[in-house]
Design a protein around this motif. Structure first.
Motif, PDB file in Angstrom:
ATOM      1  N   LEU A 139     -11.662  24.776  24.670  1.00 38.75           N
ATOM      2  CA  LEU A 139     -11.316  24.772  25.931  1.00 38.75           C
ATOM      3  C   LEU A 139     -10.496  26.125  26.623  1.00 38.75           C
ATOM      4  N   VAL A 140      -9.981  26.788  25.463  1.00 37.30           N
ATOM      5  CA  VAL A 140      -9.408  28.098  26.064  1.00 37.30           C
ATOM      6  C   VAL A 140     -10.705  29.072  26.478  1.00 37.30           C
ATOM      7  N   ARG A 141     -11.468  29.123  25.585  1.00 37.24           N
ATOM      8  CA  ARG A 141     -12.667  29.871  25.878  1.00 37.24           C
ATOM      9  C   ARG A 141     -13.485  29.419  27.226  1.00 37.24           C
ATOM     10  N   ALA A 142     -13.751  27.975  27.423  1.00 35.74           N
ATOM     11  CA  ALA A 142     -14.238  27.609  28.648  1.00 35.74           C
ATOM     12  C   ALA A 142     -13.303  27.951  29.737  1.00 35.74           C
ATOM     13  N   LEU A 143     -12.037  27.996  29.810  1.00 36.90           N
ATOM     14  CA  LEU A 143     -11.300  28.749  30.778  1.00 36.90           C
ATOM     15  C   LEU A 143     -11.543  30.039  31.047  1.00 36.90           C
ATOM     16  N   ARG A 144     -11.661  30.793  30.057  1.00 38.03           N
ATOM     17  CA  ARG A 144     -11.791  32.278  30.329  1.00 38.03           C
ATOM     18  C   ARG A 144     -13.280  32.388  30.767  1.00 38.03           C
ATOM     19  N   ALA A 145     -14.240  31.453  30.411  1.00 37.89           N
ATOM     20  CA  ALA A 145     -15.661  31.684  30.879  1.00 37.89           C
ATOM     21  C   ALA A 145     -15.954  31.262  32.068  1.00 37.89           C
ATOM     22  N   GLY A 146     -14.669  30.426  32.819  1.00 36.96           N
ATOM     23  CA  GLY A 146     -14.948  30.010  34.219  1.00 36.96           C
ATOM     24  C   GLY A 146     -15.715  28.560  34.265  1.00 36.96           C
ATOM     25  N   THR A 147     -15.924  28.111  33.315  1.00 39.28           N
ATOM     26  CA  THR A 147     -16.488  26.566  33.230  1.00 39.28           C
ATOM     27  C   THR A 147     -15.586  25.498  33.429  1.00 39.28           C
ATOM     28  N   ILE A 148     -14.605  25.769  33.265  1.00 45.02           N
ATOM     29  CA  ILE A 148     -13.552  24.554  33.578  1.00 45.02           C
ATOM     30  C   ILE A 148     -12.189  25.345  34.387  1.00 45.02           C
ATOM     31  N   ASP A 149     -11.590  24.507  35.261  1.00 51.26           N
ATOM     32  CA  ASP A 149     -10.446  25.053  35.919  1.00 51.26           C
ATOM     33  C   ASP A 149      -8.951  24.901  35.413  1.00 51.26           C
ATOM     34  N   LEU A 150      -9.047  23.666  34.905  1.00 48.74           N
ATOM     35  CA  LEU A 150      -7.668  23.397  34.108  1.00 48.74           C
ATOM     36  C   LEU A 150      -8.014  22.858  32.713  1.00 48.74           C
ATOM     37  N   ALA A 151      -6.990  22.938  31.976  1.00 49.61           N
ATOM     38  CA  ALA A 151      -7.178  22.521  30.538  1.00 49.61           C
ATOM     39  C   ALA A 151      -5.888  21.780  30.170  1.00 49.61           C
ATOM     40  N   VAL A 152      -5.868  20.507  29.546  1.00 48.23           N
ATOM     41  CA  VAL A 152      -4.764  19.800  28.998  1.00 48.23           C
ATOM     42  C   VAL A 152      -4.882  20.242  27.607  1.00 48.23           C
ATOM     43  N   LEU A 153      -3.927  20.679  26.938  1.00 45.31           N
ATOM     44  CA  LEU A 153      -4.070  21.235  25.493  1.00 45.31           C
ATOM     45  C   LEU A 153      -2.612  20.669  24.752  1.00 45.31           C
ATOM     46  N   GLY A 154      -2.766  20.528  23.502  1.00 42.18           N
ATOM     47  CA  GLY A 154      -1.670  19.970  22.670  1.00 42.18           C
ATOM     48  C   GLY A 154      -1.128  21.025  21.810  1.00 42.18           C
ATOM     49  N   SER A 155       0.193  20.952  21.734  1.00 39.68           N
ATOM     50  CA  SER A 155       0.923  22.228  21.135  1.00 39.68           C
ATOM     51  C   SER A 155       1.742  21.788  19.930  1.00 39.68           C
ATOM     52  N   VAL A 156       1.855  22.597  19.042  1.00 37.25           N
ATOM     53  CA  VAL A 156       2.677  22.188  17.955  1.00 37.25           C
ATOM     54  C   VAL A 156       3.694  23.548  17.638  1.00 37.25           C
ATOM     55  N   PRO A 157       4.863  23.179  17.047  1.00 35.78           N
ATOM     56  CA  PRO A 157       5.778  24.325  16.832  1.00 35.78           C
ATOM     57  C   PRO A 157       4.910  25.507  15.989  1.00 35.78           C
ATOM     58  N   PRO A 158       5.205  26.771  15.973  1.00 39.15           N
ATOM     59  CA  PRO A 158       6.379  27.398  16.931  1.00 39.15           C
ATOM     60  C   PRO A 158       5.871  27.525  18.581  1.00 39.15           C
ATOM     61  N   PRO A 161       1.369  30.848  22.469  1.00 39.03           N
ATOM     62  CA  PRO A 161      -0.055  30.755  23.419  1.00 39.03           C
ATOM     63  C   PRO A 161      -1.104  30.477  22.628  1.00 39.03           C
ATOM     64  N   PRO A 162      -2.197  29.663  23.383  1.00 40.10           N
ATOM     65  CA  PRO A 162      -3.199  29.380  22.589  1.00 40.10           C
ATOM     66  C   PRO A 162      -4.169  30.635  22.278  1.00 40.10           C
ATOM     67  N   ASP A 163      -3.973  31.654  22.872  1.00 40.81           N
ATOM     68  CA  ASP A 163      -4.875  32.848  22.514  1.00 40.81           C
ATOM     69  C   ASP A 163      -3.982  34.245  22.902  1.00 40.81           C
ATOM     70  N   ALA A 164      -4.531  35.050  22.492  1.00 40.69           N
ATOM     71  CA  ALA A 164      -3.758  36.570  22.634  1.00 40.69           C
ATOM     72  C   ALA A 164      -4.458  37.646  23.780  1.00 40.69           C
ATOM     73  N   GLU A 165      -5.497  36.885  24.520  1.00 41.65           N
ATOM     74  CA  GLU A 165      -6.318  37.523  25.562  1.00 41.65           C
ATOM     75  C   GLU A 165      -5.499  37.865  26.600  1.00 41.65           C
ATOM     76  N   THR A 166      -6.161  38.859  27.406  1.00 41.90           N
ATOM     77  CA  THR A 166      -5.447  39.209  28.563  1.00 41.90           C
ATOM     78  C   THR A 166      -6.562  38.918  29.654  1.00 41.90           C
ATOM     79  N   PRO A 167      -6.228  38.517  30.860  1.00 37.15           N
ATOM     80  CA  PRO A 167      -4.620  38.277  31.120  1.00 37.15           C
ATOM     81  C   PRO A 167      -4.353  36.946  30.390  1.00 37.15           C
TER      82      PRO A 167
END
Length: 305
Positions: A139-158, A161-167
């Protein structure tokens, strides 16, 4: 890379590049497009010749965009969007101005996504929501590729961020809930009160590997023993149905308690470190369209409810 050079790039190469950026590997992009891997490689090579610099960094586990690749991808998304819009207009089809594309991690489809989509259909029937399920990396790659507009993600401690890319992606916590354990209705731990973490020792578990990690999703974190895995399954509903059948225990966020099948009891666990799970809404930075803003709002309300 100047404007004249970019004008020499074919639309096929741009589409292939966008697919590779989203899929993360040349092999996966080739399968999605129905191409051979060598054909995908040739299109990427042609793009890199025009750019005069690599757009992808090849790694053992796939590919990653270079700094130049990030620039090219941003421009490619804009170009392909305009071409697709022109095609729709020439075909006499309505514009996609009222469409928002939503990606979601598997368990969000149990309660959150259906509730939000249903509310938006009631309040703004002209807005069309197109959804797809996927793991966080996909989903994160899809966001950056512009094929989705929003992503609902699950996150665990700590809660990194889901990736270290910029922006950096814009992240908003929709909900944070405690992790709980699903047990068969006839299990000794299925009583009304919370159970102690020590009571989970010696239990049989229903689990599956998380995306890209060795972690077992479904086993209580931090057990001081090697867990006995009775069954493996990626799908959360399959896990819960195995629990209902008396085949073992599995974990789930408290937010899913209302979606468990008959024959399953959800119990709170006390003792040991607090186990929390977040539901996060992610998007690229910058202005958003009205449909995206509307869907973001109903997702917030659905998560709060």
């Amino acid at each position: 890379m100047d404007v004249m050079d970019f004008g020499d790039v074919s639309l096929v190469a741009l589409r292939v590049f966008r697919e590779v950026a989203e899929r993360g590997t040349l092999t996966a992009a080739a399968a999605a497009l129905g191409y051979t891997q060598s054909a995908v490689s040739r299109q990427i090579a042609s793009l890199e010749r025009v750019a005069g610099t690599p757009v992808l960094e090849r790694r053992p586990d796939g590919v990653r965009l270079t700094a130049a690749g990030t620039i090219v991808l941003r421009r490619a998304i804009a170009v392909l969007g305009e071409i697709d819009a022109a095609g729709r207009e020439l075909a006499g089809l309505p514009a996609d101005a009222g469409t928002v594309r939503l990606g979601w991690f598997p368990s969000a489809g149990a309660v959150l996504v259906p509730r939000a989509v249903a509310e938006l259909r009631r309040t703004h029937p002209a807005v069309t929501v197109v959804t797809r399920e996927g793991t966080t990396p996909v989903l994160v790659r899809a966001l950056r590729a512009g094929t989705i507009d929003l992503a609902v993600l699950g996150s665990v401690p700590p809660f990194r961020p889901p990736d270290a890319e910029t922006p950096a992606l814009r992240l908003e916590t929709l909900a944070e809930r405690s992790l709980r354990v699903a047990v068969p209705a006839g299990h000794p731990l299925a009583g009304a009160g919370p159970v102690d973490v020590a009571d989970l020792r010696g239990q049989r578990w229903i689990a599956g590997p998380s995306a890209g990690e060795g972690t077992l999703m479904g086993v209580w974190p931090g057990l001081d023993e090697r867990p006995e895995i009775a069954h493996t399954a990626r799908d959360w509903l399959a896990k819960l149905n195995l629990v209902a059948a008396g085949c073992g225990l599995t974990t789930l966020p408290a937010s899913l308690a209302e979606a468990v099948p008959a024959g399953v009891r959800v119990v709170e666990v006390r003792g040991g470190p607090s186990e929390r799970r977040r539901v996060v809404l992610a998007r690229l930075p910058g202005p958003v369209s009205e449909p995206v803003a509307l869907l973001s709002g109903v997702l917030r309300r659905a998560a709060a409810g």
